[in-house]
Motif scaffolding. Structure first.
Motif, short mmCIF file in Angstrom:
data_model
loop_
_atom_site.label_atom_id
_atom_site.label_comp_id
_atom_site.label_asym_id
_atom_site.label_seq_id
_atom_site.Cartn_x
_atom_site.Cartn_y
_atom_site.Cartn_z
N LYS A 241 0.89 -1.26 -0.06
CA LYS A 241 0.15 -0.02 0.19
C LYS A 241 0.72 1.37 0.01
O LYS A 241 1.94 1.24 0.58
N ILE A 242 0.25 2.23 -0.56
CA ILE A 242 0.94 3.67 -0.39
C ILE A 242 -0.42 4.66 -0.10
O ILE A 242 -1.20 4.48 -0.62
N ASN A 243 0.08 5.21 1.04
CA ASN A 243 -0.92 6.07 1.79
C ASN A 243 -2.29 5.29 1.67
O ASN A 243 -3.31 5.96 1.68
N ALA B 56 -4.15 8.57 -7.44
CA ALA B 56 -5.15 8.01 -6.74
C ALA B 56 -4.62 7.98 -5.57
O ALA B 56 -5.41 8.00 -4.23
N ALA B 57 -3.36 7.96 -5.09
CA ALA B 57 -2.68 8.06 -3.70
C ALA B 57 -2.60 9.31 -3.06
O ALA B 57 -2.15 9.41 -1.80
N GLY B 58 -3.05 10.31 -3.71
CA GLY B 58 -3.09 11.65 -3.07
C GLY B 58 -1.58 12.43 -3.09
O GLY B 58 -1.50 13.04 -2.47
N LEU B 59 -0.77 11.66 -3.96
CA LEU B 59 0.76 12.52 -4.02
C LEU B 59 0.74 13.32 -4.93
O LEU B 59 0.09 13.66 -5.89
N GLU B 60 1.32 14.63 -4.31
CA GLU B 60 1.33 15.78 -5.13
C GLU B 60 2.96 16.03 -6.01
O GLU B 60 3.62 15.44 -5.52
N ARG B 61 2.74 16.56 -7.07
CA ARG B 61 3.73 16.74 -7.86
C ARG B 61 4.51 17.96 -7.47
O ARG B 61 4.09 18.98 -7.25
N GLN C 60 3.15 7.27 3.75
CA GLN C 60 3.36 5.70 4.32
C GLN C 60 3.51 4.78 3.24
O GLN C 60 2.44 4.68 2.29
N LEU C 61 4.48 3.89 3.23
CA LEU C 61 4.39 2.85 2.43
C LEU C 61 4.34 1.57 3.16
O LEU C 61 5.11 1.37 4.04
N ILE D 284 6.46 -1.10 7.64
CA ILE D 284 5.95 0.42 7.30
C ILE D 284 6.89 1.38 7.34
O ILE D 284 7.65 1.20 8.16
N LEU D 285 7.11 1.90 6.17
CA LEU D 285 8.06 3.11 5.95
C LEU D 285 7.27 4.39 5.72
O LEU D 285 6.11 4.46 5.22
#
Length: 163
Positions: free
Chosen positions: A62-64, A88-93, A115-116, A122-123
């Motif tokens: 999982k990512i976030n 989809a994971a809500g990551l910002e460019r 969170q990964l 969990i990282l």
């Protein structure tokens, strides 16, 4: 009536075989789709991965909180994420940059993963790259994550360990 029942039975049998074959192919591509982690006596969290038929270590994670598929890649500097998964994971460019890949130089955008998760590992707060030119649904789990994990290979198994 008898012929109709025979045709229906054959169609249902074919559908069942198709579903079973599809699951089997999925397990061949990602034998680590249902990871079970352990916690050692020293408190270290471990996950054991099986190599797939192509010789790669592919695992679900999982990512976030978004379920994803990872391909472990020690040759990748960052965790490399296709643009549609990053969105989809809500990551910002972040800032654009260039990265050298097997397919040449591509434009990437810096980002951070809150969170990964990989099994019970969990990282947090990882650097990553959003890669718009990257197709598919697989994320390259590069060294920005793997440098935080101790790993050892024995045969077709790779043990990941975090203290």
């Amino acid at each position: 009536m008898g012929t109709g029942m025979l045709v229906l039975a054959m169609a249902l049998g074919l559908a069942a075989l198709t579903g079973a074959f599809d699951r089997w192919l999925g397990e061949q591509a990602n034998p680590n789709s249902n990871l079970q982690g352990i916690v050692g006596p020293d408190g270290a969290r471990e996950v054991v991965l099986e190599r797939n038929r192509q010789g790669h270590y592919v695992a679900s994670g999982k990512i976030n909180g978004l379920p994803v598929t990872f391909l472990l890649d020690t040759g990748a500097t960052d965790v490399a994420i296709p643009a549609h998964i990053a969105e989809a994971a809500g990551l910002e460019r972040g800032f654009p940059g260039r990265a050298s890949t097997a397919n040449g130089t591509v434009v990437v955008y810096a980002t951070r993963i809150d969170q990964l998760t990989l099994g019970n590992i969990i990282l947090r707060d990882l650097s990553a790259s959003i890669t718009p030119s990257m197709g598919g649904d697989t994320i390259l789990l590069g060294m920005s994550a793997l440098q935080r994990i101790e790993f050892s290979q024995r045969g077709s198994r790779l043990t990941l360990r975090v203290i």
